[in-house]
Enzyme design. Structure first.
Site, mmCIF file in Angstrom:
data_model
loop_
_atom_site.group_PDB
_atom_site.id
_atom_site.type_symbol
_atom_site.label_atom_id
_atom_site.label_comp_id
_atom_site.label_asym_id
_atom_site.label_seq_id
_atom_site.Cartn_x
_atom_site.Cartn_y
_atom_site.Cartn_z
ATOM 1 N N TRP A 1 -26.119 -12.213 14.637
ATOM 2 C CA TRP A 1 -25.201 -13.090 13.896
ATOM 3 C C TRP A 1 -25.840 -13.416 12.540
ATOM 4 O O TRP A 1 -27.024 -13.803 12.500
ATOM 5 C CB TRP A 1 -24.974 -14.361 14.721
ATOM 6 C CG TRP A 1 -24.110 -15.395 14.086
ATOM 7 C CD1 TRP A 1 -22.909 -15.177 13.445
ATOM 8 C CD2 TRP A 1 -24.342 -16.800 14.032
ATOM 9 N NE1 TRP A 1 -22.402 -16.364 13.013
ATOM 10 C CE2 TRP A 1 -23.259 -17.378 13.358
ATOM 11 C CE3 TRP A 1 -25.357 -17.620 14.507
ATOM 12 C CZ2 TRP A 1 -23.154 -18.747 13.135
ATOM 13 C CZ3 TRP A 1 -25.264 -18.983 14.285
ATOM 14 C CH2 TRP A 1 -24.171 -19.529 13.605
ATOM 15 N N ASP B 1 -29.656 -17.507 22.780
ATOM 16 C CA ASP B 1 -28.543 -18.191 22.128
ATOM 17 C C ASP B 1 -27.306 -17.955 22.988
ATOM 18 O O ASP B 1 -26.862 -16.822 23.146
ATOM 19 C CB ASP B 1 -28.332 -17.607 20.714
ATOM 20 C CG ASP B 1 -27.235 -18.354 19.962
ATOM 21 O OD1 ASP B 1 -26.655 -19.308 20.524
ATOM 22 O OD2 ASP B 1 -26.953 -17.987 18.799
ATOM 23 N N LYS C 1 -16.868 -22.922 21.248
ATOM 24 C CA LYS C 1 -15.874 -21.950 21.683
ATOM 25 C C LYS C 1 -15.321 -22.306 23.063
ATOM 26 O O LYS C 1 -14.122 -22.342 23.262
ATOM 27 C CB LYS C 1 -16.491 -20.538 21.755
ATOM 28 C CG LYS C 1 -17.439 -20.175 20.624
ATOM 29 C CD LYS C 1 -16.756 -20.081 19.299
ATOM 30 C CE LYS C 1 -17.463 -19.357 18.223
ATOM 31 N NZ LYS C 1 -18.426 -19.809 17.356
HETATM 32 C C1 LMR Z 1 -18.674 -16.507 13.776
HETATM 33 O O1 LMR Z 1 -19.632 -15.762 14.019
HETATM 34 O O2 LMR Z 1 -17.667 -16.123 13.164
HETATM 35 C C2 LMR Z 1 -18.702 -17.932 14.254
HETATM 36 O O3 LMR Z 1 -19.852 -18.153 14.990
HETATM 37 C C3 LMR Z 1 -18.490 -18.906 13.149
HETATM 38 C C4 LMR Z 1 -19.656 -18.983 12.194
HETATM 39 O O4 LMR Z 1 -20.095 -20.124 11.963
HETATM 40 O O5 LMR Z 1 -20.110 -17.985 11.670
#
Ligand code: LMR
Length: 398
Positions: free
Chosen positions: A130, A211, A246
């Site tokens: 992420w 996570d 979520k």
């Molecule tokens: C995402 O990956 O789109 C979500 O977790 C929102 C974010 O804060 O990036």
């Protein structure tokens, strides 16, 4: 002094929402930010949350400070949700859970805590991970390195390459794993792979850091916690960042938790005092509302059952959309195999198209997705899936 600052580009994920809003094309589709959407494209407040809010509103008697760890009752219930109330790490009081401002707050506090315990620590993150993991953890001053994870050719986890790199990681360093529903690639570890990483952590001494932002969005609340529960049972120390954004749909309320499993109850007491001093030095104490709603739901059998049903509905809708998109891509004449979308898990998958093709989808078709070709499956609907599949096929043919 501020005149020296240079303007920065919009956030690669959050920036998509503004661009989508400004687009006047009636056919536009938002597959950007990872939020759950229903068939109408809305992200409604869950019924269980609404009922809990009403009950909480009527019973709340004070707005006095909540304190750095958050509410003890909420923390216990969240801990039980993640680990299970009878988990040996829980019953031996080696786990401490604090309430945090969302999953992001949890990750940042964890990073500062690691920095306190071991300043030269390296955190190994999956390639890809992420996008916000890097600033959240790196800005605390920790070194970030990557291990191979997703193989874009096989559209699956490259487990051999992952294990080869993790084989070089030793004591004092941490390995960040996605508990379930990998963001951004949707390819999850299976049970044997979790077992193998657990064995490696035991052998080499690195600390797993999980996570878990999507518990309940993959296969179910307990199924999605398999990796966390296995590791909490086997390894001496473990960090778990969790989010209620979520699964409870509490995005803007910033409700999350940070759970640390220590080697002993005595270490847990020492560690907790350090963790709370980190919290006090950043934001002093977490916001109350979101976690109070989670506590109200989890403390009531009726609300918990209602929440389970709503969570299952979200999970099953996403699974059905995965199958639907694959089927529509076949129908519209896609030459490549998109079957992987159906088999991956959670909110996200990579389409596997290049940046130029992503830009064509955005510019020419008003379909918004992250540059990496990550799509939020929940943004698909019966109403837009034909247009989406046609557009993807058209871009691939060019
Ligand atoms: C995402 O990956 O789109 C979500 O977790 C929102 C974010 O804060 O990036």
């Amino acid at each position: 002094m501020f005149e020296i600052l240079k303007a920065l580009p919009a956030d690669p994920i959050l920036g998509l929402s503004a661009a989508f809003k400004a687009d006047t094309n009636a056919k536009k589709i938002d597959l950007g930010v990872g939020v759950y959407k229903d068939e109408q494209g809305n992200t409604p407040v869950l019924k269980a949350v609404k009922q809990a809010e009403l009950a909480y509103f009527n019973s709340e008697s004070s707005k006095v400070y909540i304190g750095p760890p958050g509410a003890a009752g909420a923390n216990t219930l969240l801990q039980n949700l993640i680990f299970g109330a009878s988990h040996p790490a829980v019953t031996s009081t080696r786990v401490r859970t604090i309430q945090t401002p969302g999953g992001c707050g949890s990750l940042r506090v964890a990073a500062e805590f690691i920095k306190k315990a071991n300043p030269p620590a390296t955190i190994w993150v999956s390639d890809p991970t992420w996008a916000n993991h890097i600033p959240l953890l790196g800005n605390a001053g920790l070194t970030i390195k990557t291990y191979p994870y997703y193989d874009a050719t096989t559209r699956a986890v490259n487990f051999n390459a992952m294990m080869e790199t993790l084989g070089t990681v030793g004591k004092g360093d941490l390995v960040l794993l996605h508990g379930c529903c990998h963001n951004p690639c949707g390819a999850d570890l299976n049970r044997e792979q979790w077992q193998a990483i657990t064995e490696l952590a035991l052998k080499n001494g690195f600390t797993p850091f999980i996570d878990m932002a999507y518990q309940g969005f993959g296969e179910g609340l307990d199924e999605d916690a398999y990796g966390v529960r296995l590791m909490a049972e086997k390894v001496p120390e473990l960090i778990v960042s969790s989010s209620c954004s979520k699964n409870f749909g509490l995005y803007r309320e910033r409700a999350g938790g940070l759970s640390i499993v220590y080697q002993s109850a005595a270490d847990a007491d020492k560690g907790q005092s350090n963790l709370l001093s980190v919290v006090r030095g950043i934001y002093s104490m977490p916001p109350n509302h979101g976690s109070a709603i989670v506590e109200t739901i989890l403390a009531s059998t009726e609300l918990t059952n209602m929440w389970h049903d709503e969570l299952a509905e979200m999970r099953n809708r996403i699974k059905a959309l995965r199958a639907l998109l694959n089927q529509k891509l076949i129908e519209k004449g896609a030459q490549q195999d998109f079957g992987f979308i159906e088999h991956q898990s959670g909110m996200f998958s990579f389409l596997g198209i290049n940046k130029d093709q992503v830009q064509q989808l955005v510019q020419n078709y008003s379909i918004y997705l992250v540059d990496s070709s990550r799509i939020n499956i929940a943004g698909i609907s019966q109403a837009n899936v034909d247009y989406l599949a046609e557009s993807i096929v058209a871009v691939l043919k060019k």
